[in-house]
Structures are given as C-alpha cells and as structure tokens.
Design a protein around this motif. Structure first.
Motif: not given
Ligand SMILES: Cc1ncc(COP(=O)(O)O)c(C=O)c1O
Ligand SMILES: Cc1ncc(COP(=O)(O)O)c(C=O)c1O
Lengths: 352, 352
Positions: A182-184, A186-188, A200, A202, A204-206, A223
């Motif tokens: 589910y989580f990523s 990084a984006a394309n 970083y 972004a 921590f929660y996942p 993605s």
C-alpha cells in the motif's frame, strides 16, 4: 571572490576523553567541531569550522516550512597503524549535489565539500576509534535558511558537516521485512532517488505499521506495488539460487554507494549479479519453493544487514540459515577495504 | 498534568506603526508575537506567547535531516466594523493533525491550537488591516526538534503559530499552467494529501522547468500522468461547457478548505459540480473543441486564481475571456463571507 580558506575556531578543550563511547546511543554525541558554509547573495561564503554549537534560525526559515533539505551519510575508519580513511567520498559529494539540483538548492562546490570534510576530520581525528565495527559517522547536510514563508526556492542555504562516533547500527537483533502493498516512499518523477529530508519523514509511519506486525523494516515497492525497490533506508539484494538480484536505480531508488560497491565485489567473486526489476511475484514464488536463499540490505550505516524473514500480505517466509552466506562474505570483503586490511584495487579509499 | 494556560510575554513596543505595509514582500514581516508549544517527555508542555524571535536548534535536530515538518495556512480578515474573523479554523486544526499522523508526529490538542490561535490574534489584532484583499496570513507549523541523527520519529517537537500581513498573493499577472507528463508531487500511498514540508521542496524544480517554458505553474498529474490533480499549491477546477469538474481528494491530493467551500458555493448557485477523476484527455479535447471555458486554482493564499492558458506537451490552449466567469463569481461570494459582508449560512467564520 569569496575567500575559500576555512576560517577555524577551535575548542579550548576536547570533550573526547570525558565520553564513554561504549555507552552512547548512535547519533547523540557529536565531535568537538562542526563545519559550515553559508550560501547567500548568489554565492558560497567563506567556510568555517567552529566548536559544535546550536544554530539560530528565524521561525519562518524555509526549511521548517518547505523542506528544502538533503543529507549524506558516510564514515571514517581507522586502521591498525592509526591512519584514518574515508570511503568513496566523491560519490557523496556528487549525490548531495544531485539531491540539491532536484530540490532547487545550490550545488556545493567540490572544494567546499572535500576541504571541509578533510579539515574537520583532521581536527577531530581522535574521535575515529580504531577496531573493526568502530567508525565515525559523517553527516554532510544542506538546508534552506532564508526567512520568509513564500512557497518558492530559498535564496539562502547552509551546508554543514557534523560527525558522531558509531559502533554497530542495528545492534544485533533479527531483521525481518514486510513487503509494502500500500505505502510508497517515492513517486514516479518524484524525489525518491535523492536523500531529501522529506523522504525519511514520509517513511516513518509505514515503518511503524510493519513494526506493529512484528517486522523491523518495510520493503518499498513501485507505484503498482509489483516490484521491490528498497528495504527501509537501504538498498536491497535477493539471492535466488546462486544468483544475486537487485533493482536498477531510477528516479525512485537511491543510488547507494554500498550497493554499487557490493555489486562490484560480488562480480569479482564470480557471482552472477542481475541488476533488473525484481518482482514481488518471483521473490515470493522462489521463497515458496525454497529457492530464496538470502535477502540483505546494503547501506553505509549498517554496511550489510542480513534479513531473516520476509512477509507479504498474509504470508511469511523464514529464510534459511546458510553456512557461508553471500551477505557475510561481501560484508567482510567491503570492511576489509574500508579498514585498509586488504588491497583496495579500485582506489575507493582516501587517507585523511 | 501540564498547565495549559498560555504563558505570555509581550513586546514592550509594537513595531506595527513603523512598517509600511504597502511595500512589504509577502511573508517577510511578522507580527509582534509568536505562539509556540513544545512536545517532550511524551506530552505537550505549557504553551507560550513571546515576542517574535529566532529559534535555537541543535545542528542534529531531526527537522534538518529527516524532514518531519508540516504546516497550515489560514487567514484572518477584518470587517467594516473593525471586527476580526477567521475562516473554518477547525479544518486547519484537523488537517495539521492528519499531516502529523502520516509523518509520525504527535497530534496538536484542539485547545493548544485554537486557544493559541485566538490569543495570538487578539494580541496582534492591529496587524489585521481592514479592506477586501487585505488579511493576516496565519502559519501554524509543527516540526521535529529532537537532537540526534537516527532515522526514526523524533521524541521532541515544536508547534508554532506565526503571522504575516498580506495583500494579494499572485499580484496581478497572468497565470498559465503546464500539465506535467513527467514529474509528480505525490506517490500512491505517499504523503501528497498532507501539508508535509517535503512536498513543497519536491515541487520547486519541476515548477522551475515549466517557468523556463513561459508558464507560471505546473498541473500535477497522477502516477501515470493521465489525470489532473492540483495546480501548483492549489486545488484545481475545470469548467467544460457549464459544468465544473474537480478531482476527488485521495492520498495524493490535498483536501483544500477553499476547494470544499467553493464546491458548496457553486452548488448553491445551481452549478453542476462533478467531483471525479478528470483526465488530461478530456480536458485537452474540450480545449481543442473550444469547450474548455475556465480553469482556476483554489487555495487560501490566492483564494481563486483564474488560469489564462494551459500547455500540454507541444500544444498550448489559450482560454477564452468570459464576461461572467465562475471564478470571479465564486471568489466574490467566498470573500463576502470571509469579510463578513454577506450571510454566513454554514457558520464558516468565527469572530476573534
Ligand atoms: C533510502 C536509502 N537507500 C539506500 C541507502 C544506502 O546508500 P549508501 O550505501 O550510499 O549509504 C540509503 C542511505 O544510507 C538510503 O537513505
Ligand atoms: C498542495 C496544496 N493544494 C491545495 C491547497 C489549498 O488548500 P486550502 O484551500 O486549504 O488553502 C494548498 C494550500 O494552500 C496546497 O498547499
């Protein structure tokens, strides 16, 4: 022309001898000095080394609001003769500038980076404790200091280098990873390939989510969540049969110095290394058939981290305990170069 | 139990009268006071209001390295009777906590946020200049202060509110946008729906690229670049024929307060609003056929920004100049509520 000679102000007394290195938490104690260089009026100002001390920033400084910040991580090692070494520092210099460009920050001149690094290490050399596993973790970083909350690239920045003594990062303990569906991170067309500070935060929660399920790290996927990209803050290798697989670097994956060094060392050992997209499907299928022999993370902080189990959705695969895993062999080979124990045929190390 | 009463220390003399508000750049001048509340030892400490002043932070403070930082943007308006108003502040409070959760930061208690906001505005009320278009921009923000470069959520944070007087954000000037077919601001399963500081740093370089081509902003698209998501740091609306289209919020798109207020106001006017995925294809096809009548951005800073042209790859579409565009009508309706000129039937505004 700005004066590029470093303006140095030394501590009157080192705090080194007063610190019990065996009992410090990673990243909490810094060496006596810090290096910094400010960017303003369109140019880098005179670099400075001062006693390690707090910074003063306006509450509207851009870094707090728009996250223009990137860092590097590298280490200095001491050999048996008391000589200190750094490992492929030009890679970190190039990479912080790659991050800088993508985050619309000014690039750090090679001289500022290298001269700052070497002078600082020279001054704080006693903090590099000899003995394999001991090292000095070096943290170069660059961030926006300009005051003013307007959502645009700042006109003022600070580049700094601070150093902290380190033993082992993942002190013992098993590392099991869960594949993200589910989580990523990084984006394309995003900033995953940079060491942007925001990447970083972004993650921590996942990571906390997989910790709740008994895992230590997450394996990030692309993605569509079909391909395996990185493990936590490390690049990741998979051994299927006797072949080693790792994802190619692209705009989502960090081009790790450890990763590229290990690929070279593995090839030198005659191991077949495939740098290509690695699918969740092939890895889980190999695991089911007992063909997934090793998974390991690679990064400066922990060097090589063997992974003992992989979770994907409702399945969990324990990895076999091998007698001579690639991970141990490659880690030793790399450490031996870093600590100047064996020949460094690629000229990766530099003496301070 | 921590004392939740605000500890207040006032400036001896306001700097308000010495400032020429007509000639200040947005976001460079702050009001006399600032509000802050520290989180440590697992709880929020006593909130404080002090004269606006610099912060002291350790160079290893997490915000510089791992980007745990999020912000909000809201405004205070003064009506003709001299009363000051804020607009839907509970939405900003909820949203900073949404950002906080996703970035593994502690949530800000409602009392800390609301009481801090209202007390600070009460104290710095003279900075809210009357007259439509004038307002006080309010910047609540939250960031990690703990020292120590270990890549994990921090144990210490600072929540602050600072305020800066503002006139118009995009002062005049045309706004043309280019649709992104390569860069992204957000990942599936990422942090795009939050006001994470790192999202903004990531957006500057792609924005600079479209500026080089003569555009002012970028229209962000999804991971396959097929659907239109946001325009710069605004939500975006498309008028095709007499219908208004805007993307649904999801984990990539910010749930804007302006966006949701405009959707309501448009519906009240009998305009058909479709909240659904809007494809690049349908918008460019409508543009080619002359059916794309308006495109506008929506956000607190600029309220409503009419877009005069849209670029996509090698094509450019100029938008028609309408006599009574939705954008102007909706902007007026919203401003009239914000400045307490017309009835506020949804109870969006709160008096200070
Ligand atoms: C996201 C990420 N991937 C991989 C790595 C490994 O890179 P390196 O080997 O250069 O330390 C790092 C940094 O350590 C990282 O932060
Ligand atoms: C990325 C982004 N989208 C949209 C908006 C608009 O949100 P709001 O209307 O709540 O200001 C903002 C903030 O202003 C933003 O930063």
């Amino acid at each position: 022309m700005i004066n590029t000679a470093i303006n140095i102000s030394k501590v009157s007394e080192s705090k080194f001898t007063s610190i019990d290195l065996d009992n410090v938490t990673f990243g909490t104690i810094y060496t006596d000095h810090m290096f910094f260089c400010d960017f303003k009026d369109g140019e880098w100002q005179q670099p400075q080394i001062t006693p390690y001390q707090p910074l003063q920033l306006d509450p509207s400084a851009r870094v707090f609001h728009y996250g223009q910040a990137a860092f590097e991580g590298m280490k200095a090692y001491k050999d048996e003769h008391g000589d200190a070494w750094i490992f492929r520092p030009e890679e970190n210099w190039k990479r912080i500038n790659f991050s800088a460009r993508r985050l619309a920050m000014p690039e750090v001149p090679e001289e500022v980076f290298m001269n700052g690094l070497k002078t600082l290490l020279e001054m704080d050399k006693q903090w590099i404790v000899p003995g394999k596993g001991n090292s000095l973790y070096i943290r170069p970083f660059l961030f926006a200091t300009e005051a003013g909350v307007s959502a645009a690239p700042a006109a003022e920045y600070k580049f700094m280098i601070i150093c902290t003594p380190v033993q082992a990062y993942y002190k013992g303990g098993e590392v099991k990873v869960k594949i993200s569906d589910y989580f990523s991170r990084a984006a394309n067309g995003g900033v995953g390939a940079t060491k942007a500070a925001g990447n970083y935060a972004a993650s921590f929660y996942p990571t906390n989510k997989v910790k709740e399920e008994g895992y230590q790290q997450i394996i990030w996927t692309n993605s569509t969540h079909e391909y395996l990209e990185e493990a936590g803050t490390m690049n990741v290798f998979f051994r299927i049969g006797d072949k080693l697989l790792t994802a190619p670097t692209d705009d989502r994956i960090l081009d790790g110095v450890t990763r590229k060094s290990l690929i070279q060392l593995a090839k030198d050992e005659g191991i077949e290394v495939e740098v290509r997209k690695v699918s969740v499907k092939e890895v889980t299928e190999a695991a089911r058939k007992g063909e997934l022999k090793e998974v390991f993370g690679a990064g400066t902080a922990a060097v090589v981290v063997p992974i003992t189990g992989v979770g994907y959705q409702d399945e969990h695969f324990d990895l076999p305990k091998l007698d001579n895993p690639y991970s141990t062999m490659l880690k030793e080979k790399l450490l031996n170069i870093q600590y100047n124990i064996t020949e460094d045929k690629y000229n990766w190390t530099q003496k301070i």
